[in-house]
Scaffold this motif. Structure first.
Motif, PDB file in Angstrom:
ATOM      1  N   MET A 105       0.835  -1.190   0.000  1.00  0.00           N
ATOM      2  CA  MET A 105       0.000   0.000   0.000  1.00  0.00           C
ATOM      3  C   MET A 105       0.868   1.238   0.000  1.00  0.00           C
ATOM      4  N   LEU A 106       0.424   2.248  -0.698  1.00  0.00           N
ATOM      5  CA  LEU A 106       1.105   3.535  -0.655  1.00  0.00           C
ATOM      6  C   LEU A 106       0.758   4.203   0.670  1.00  0.00           C
ATOM      7  N   GLU A 107       1.695   4.889   1.237  1.00  0.00           N
ATOM      8  CA  GLU A 107       1.496   5.467   2.564  1.00  0.00           C
ATOM      9  C   GLU A 107       1.055   6.922   2.529  1.00  0.00           C
ATOM     10  N   GLY A 108       1.091   7.560   1.363  1.00  0.00           N
ATOM     11  CA  GLY A 108       0.811   8.982   1.285  1.00  0.00           C
ATOM     12  C   GLY A 108      -0.636   9.346   1.535  1.00  0.00           C
ATOM     13  N   ARG A 109      -0.839  10.626   1.705  1.00  0.00           N
ATOM     14  CA  ARG A 109      -2.173  11.175   1.900  1.00  0.00           C
ATOM     15  C   ARG A 109      -2.752  11.501   0.523  1.00  0.00           C
ATOM     16  N   ALA A 110      -4.050  11.272   0.364  1.00  0.00           N
ATOM     17  CA  ALA A 110      -4.713  11.600  -0.900  1.00  0.00           C
ATOM     18  C   ALA A 110      -4.811  13.118  -1.027  1.00  0.00           C
ATOM     19  N   VAL A 162     -14.705   7.633  -2.422  1.00  0.00           N
ATOM     20  CA  VAL A 162     -13.788   7.200  -3.480  1.00  0.00           C
ATOM     21  C   VAL A 162     -12.346   7.111  -2.963  1.00  0.00           C
ATOM     22  N   MET A 163     -11.974   8.001  -2.058  1.00  0.00           N
ATOM     23  CA  MET A 163     -10.618   7.920  -1.501  1.00  0.00           C
ATOM     24  C   MET A 163     -10.470   6.690  -0.605  1.00  0.00           C
ATOM     25  N   ASP A 164     -11.513   6.376   0.170  1.00  0.00           N
ATOM     26  CA  ASP A 164     -11.495   5.147   0.969  1.00  0.00           C
ATOM     27  C   ASP A 164     -11.373   3.928   0.066  1.00  0.00           C
ATOM     28  N   LEU A 165     -12.108   3.942  -1.059  1.00  0.00           N
ATOM     29  CA  LEU A 165     -12.027   2.828  -2.007  1.00  0.00           C
ATOM     30  C   LEU A 165     -10.641   2.716  -2.624  1.00  0.00           C
ATOM     31  N   ALA A 166      -9.996   3.855  -2.880  1.00  0.00           N
ATOM     32  CA  ALA A 166      -8.644   3.834  -3.444  1.00  0.00           C
ATOM     33  C   ALA A 166      -7.677   3.163  -2.468  1.00  0.00           C
ATOM     34  N   TYR A 167      -7.745   3.541  -1.199  1.00  0.00           N
ATOM     35  CA  TYR A 167      -6.879   2.906  -0.202  1.00  0.00           C
ATOM     36  C   TYR A 167      -7.204   1.423  -0.061  1.00  0.00           C
ATOM     37  N   GLN A 168      -8.487   1.090  -0.097  1.00  0.00           N
ATOM     38  CA  GLN A 168      -8.903  -0.308  -0.021  1.00  0.00           C
ATOM     39  C   GLN A 168      -8.334  -1.103  -1.199  1.00  0.00           C
ATOM     40  N   ALA A 169      -8.434  -0.541  -2.408  1.00  0.00           N
ATOM     41  CA  ALA A 169      -7.923  -1.212  -3.606  1.00  0.00           C
ATOM     42  C   ALA A 169      -6.408  -1.383  -3.528  1.00  0.00           C
ATOM     43  N   LEU A 170      -5.722  -0.391  -2.976  1.00  0.00           N
ATOM     44  CA  LEU A 170      -4.266  -0.492  -2.834  1.00  0.00           C
ATOM     45  C   LEU A 170      -3.878  -1.563  -1.823  1.00  0.00           C
ATOM     46  N   ASP A 171      -4.722  -1.793  -0.823  1.00  0.00           N
ATOM     47  CA  ASP A 171      -4.469  -2.874   0.137  1.00  0.00           C
ATOM     48  C   ASP A 171      -4.691  -4.244  -0.499  1.00  0.00           C
ATOM     49  N   LEU A 172      -5.681  -4.336  -1.398  1.00  0.00           N
ATOM     50  CA  LEU A 172      -6.048  -5.617  -1.993  1.00  0.00           C
ATOM     51  C   LEU A 172      -5.184  -6.025  -3.182  1.00  0.00           C
ATOM     52  N   HIS A 173      -4.619  -5.050  -3.889  1.00  0.00           N
ATOM     53  CA  HIS A 173      -3.898  -5.330  -5.135  1.00  0.00           C
ATOM     54  C   HIS A 173      -2.478  -4.770  -5.088  1.00  0.00           C
ATOM     55  N   ALA A 200      -6.375  -3.613 -12.073  1.00  0.00           N
ATOM     56  CA  ALA A 200      -7.140  -4.226 -10.977  1.00  0.00           C
ATOM     57  C   ALA A 200      -7.611  -3.174  -9.982  1.00  0.00           C
ATOM     58  N   ILE A 201      -6.764  -2.195  -9.702  1.00  0.00           N
ATOM     59  CA  ILE A 201      -7.130  -1.109  -8.786  1.00  0.00           C
ATOM     60  C   ILE A 201      -8.297  -0.312  -9.367  1.00  0.00           C
ATOM     61  N   ALA A 202      -8.187   0.052 -10.637  1.00  0.00           N
ATOM     62  CA  ALA A 202      -9.246   0.822 -11.305  1.00  0.00           C
ATOM     63  C   ALA A 202     -10.551   0.025 -11.351  1.00  0.00           C
ATOM     64  N   HIS A 203     -10.456  -1.255 -11.663  1.00  0.00           N
ATOM     65  CA  HIS A 203     -11.653  -2.102 -11.745  1.00  0.00           C
ATOM     66  C   HIS A 203     -12.354  -2.171 -10.395  1.00  0.00           C
ATOM     67  N   HIS A 204     -11.594  -2.316  -9.325  1.00  0.00           N
ATOM     68  CA  HIS A 204     -12.168  -2.382  -7.982  1.00  0.00           C
ATOM     69  C   HIS A 204     -12.949  -1.103  -7.657  1.00  0.00           C
ATOM     70  N   ILE A 205     -12.343   0.043  -7.910  1.00  0.00           N
ATOM     71  CA  ILE A 205     -12.987   1.324  -7.612  1.00  0.00           C
ATOM     72  C   ILE A 205     -14.236   1.507  -8.471  1.00  0.00           C
ATOM     73  N   LYS A 206     -14.119   1.223  -9.770  1.00  0.00           N
ATOM     74  CA  LYS A 206     -15.256   1.376 -10.688  1.00  0.00           C
ATOM     75  C   LYS A 206     -16.420   0.478 -10.268  1.00  0.00           C
ATOM     76  N   GLN A 207     -16.129  -0.767  -9.945  1.00  0.00           N
ATOM     77  CA  GLN A 207     -17.171  -1.714  -9.559  1.00  0.00           C
ATOM     78  C   GLN A 207     -17.900  -1.239  -8.301  1.00  0.00           C
ATOM     79  N   MET A 264       0.832   8.009  -7.628  1.00  0.00           N
ATOM     80  CA  MET A 264      -0.252   7.334  -8.347  1.00  0.00           C
ATOM     81  C   MET A 264      -1.450   8.270  -8.467  1.00  0.00           C
ATOM     82  N   GLU A 265      -1.948   8.392  -9.704  1.00  0.00           N
ATOM     83  CA  GLU A 265      -3.072   9.296  -9.972  1.00  0.00           C
ATOM     84  C   GLU A 265      -4.354   8.506 -10.204  1.00  0.00           C
ATOM     85  N   PHE A 266      -5.480   9.110  -9.793  1.00  0.00           N
ATOM     86  CA  PHE A 266      -6.798   8.494  -9.890  1.00  0.00           C
ATOM     87  C   PHE A 266      -7.748   9.493 -10.542  1.00  0.00           C
ATOM     88  N   LEU A 267      -8.405   9.065 -11.608  1.00  0.00           N
ATOM     89  CA  LEU A 267      -9.413   9.870 -12.292  1.00  0.00           C
ATOM     90  C   LEU A 267     -10.698   9.059 -12.298  1.00  0.00           C
TER      91      LEU A 267
END
Length: 112
Positions: free
Chosen positions: A1-6, A21-32, A39-46, A83-86
């Motif tokens: 997982m990345l340790e930085g702040r969103a 969405v930020m919680d989901l981003a951290y969750q996806a980073l923990d899972l993948h 995989a990270i993008a798919h998790h957030i989108k789903q 890492m960027e998220f759109l």
């Protein structure tokens, strides 16, 4: 997982959705793996599709550009470390569009 702040770069989204969405981003980073952008993008989108209806798009990566259209109140661009998220919603729900298309077809054939 990345340790930085969103850090939000741009957003047109309610505060509750931003937090989600930020919680989901951290969750996806923990899972993948952090290198598995797809995989990270798919998790957030789903998860966003489940919570807020379909037609959400999610792009995850490093150093990318974009030119998109989005529905009002349905856009955020943020980063965690490098890492960027759109995330954005575009257009109508597919089912609605399909029903509208079928309805329009039925009206045009019945008036002939």
């Amino acid at each position: 997982m990345l340790e930085g702040r969103a850090v939000v770069r741009e957003a047109d989204m309610a505060e509750a959705m931003r937090s989600h969405v930020m919680d989901l981003a951290y969750q996806a980073l923990d899972l993948h793996e952090s290198a598995d952008f797809q995989a990270i993008a798919h998790h957030i989108k789903q998860k966003f599709d489940e919570a807020y209806g379909s037609s959400w798009h999610c792009v995850v990566g490093k150093d990318f550009g974009s030119c998109i259209t989005h529905l009002c109140g349905c856009f955020i661009f943020f980063h965690i470390d490098a890492m960027e998220f759109l995330i954005f919603k575009d257009g109508k729900d597919f089912t609605e569009s399909k029903e509208e298309a079928v309805g329009a077809l039925q009206r045009s054939t019945s008036s002939s």
